[in-house]
Design an enzyme around this catalytic site. Sequence first.
Site, PDB file in Angstrom:
ATOM      1  N   HIS A  39      10.548   2.384  10.559  1.00  0.00           N
ATOM      2  CA  HIS A  39      10.610   2.298  12.435  1.00  0.00           C
ATOM      3  C   HIS A  39       9.560   2.784  12.754  1.00  0.00           C
ATOM      4  O   HIS A  39       8.647   2.875  13.408  1.00  0.00           O
ATOM      5  CB  HIS A  39      11.488   2.867  13.066  1.00  0.00           C
ATOM      6  CG  HIS A  39      12.759   1.764  12.782  1.00  0.00           C
ATOM      7  ND1 HIS A  39      14.058   2.253  12.139  1.00  0.00           N
ATOM      8  CD2 HIS A  39      12.887   0.587  13.177  1.00  0.00           C
ATOM      9  CE1 HIS A  39      15.024   1.187  11.953  1.00  0.00           C
ATOM     10  NE2 HIS A  39      14.731  -0.022  12.717  1.00  0.00           N
ATOM     11  N   GLY A 149       8.638  -5.328  11.418  1.00  0.00           N
ATOM     12  CA  GLY A 149       8.563  -5.361  10.475  1.00  0.00           C
ATOM     13  C   GLY A 149       8.676  -5.923   9.446  1.00  0.00           C
ATOM     14  O   GLY A 149       9.036  -7.051   9.656  1.00  0.00           O
TER      15      GLY A 149
END
Length: 286
Positions: A39, A149
């Site tokens: 993250h 992601g």
Amino acid sequence: MRPQLLDSSRVVFDFVRDVQFAGKKVGVVPTMGALHAGHLSLARAARATCDIVVVTIFVNPTQFAPHEDLSRYPRTLEQDIELLAGEKVDVVFAPDSAEIYPPGFSTYVQPGSVSESWEGQYRPGHFRGVTTVVLKLFQMVPAQTAVFGRKDYQQAQVIQQMVRDLNLPVAIQVEETVRDSDGLALSSRNRYLTPEQRSRALAIPAAWQHVQREFNHGITDTSILESEMRQILEDRQVDRIDYAACVHPETLERVSIAAPNTVVLLAAHVGTTRLIDNATIGNATP
Ligand code: PAF
């Protein structure tokens, strides 16, 4: 500096509009918290191209099926904020459930065909929940760029299709998966693994790395590649394989002959933890 913590959609919307009116570019990183280095790399990517970075933290109930891990999903807001301070994130938007789904809420996004296979098959309703919350977050935080992601490969494809189909005025940036030094893709769910389970979970990167090597040796028949992946997962004792497939990078339809841009998608259970991973077949690791 500590990011500003906001929980009101009206306040975060006004903040974003004000800074954009002053000529600034805003990037948003949607997350469910329990942040790890993966993250943080998304926040860093947003920081590199945007003037203002907003990270959203919301454990979205509509993307969990009733039997899934919503209640045990880790919630670590204070620690997340500290980590985001290190990435010079400007704002953390952490709404409560009623802010996103007020009483009477009843409108959902119906995601497109790319959502139906793989995760869509094993987690019915998952992408309906993901696209609904992501669209709502884009409305509340109307950033110019949103960063996701690659670890959730199908999610990134589904969101990109939604953005195209609904003409959403946001550019989607997809960043590489971050891995531990042993190859395991970082995931908030890795914290559930015991050391013994974690070592069995390494079968997952081992399986796609094997396929990359086989492809480099000229094997392109995906029925062979897929059965070898399954064999590795079984030999190394993952508890259940949901899928291990070679697919087209955009449609996610299974391909019979692998090409350099073919994507390997995997999902398997180790103990009670379900892990997913993916890799492009032509990008062999050294
Ligand atoms: O990838 C996630 O963490 C979630 O699916 C997302 C995109 C934040 C939506 O809840």
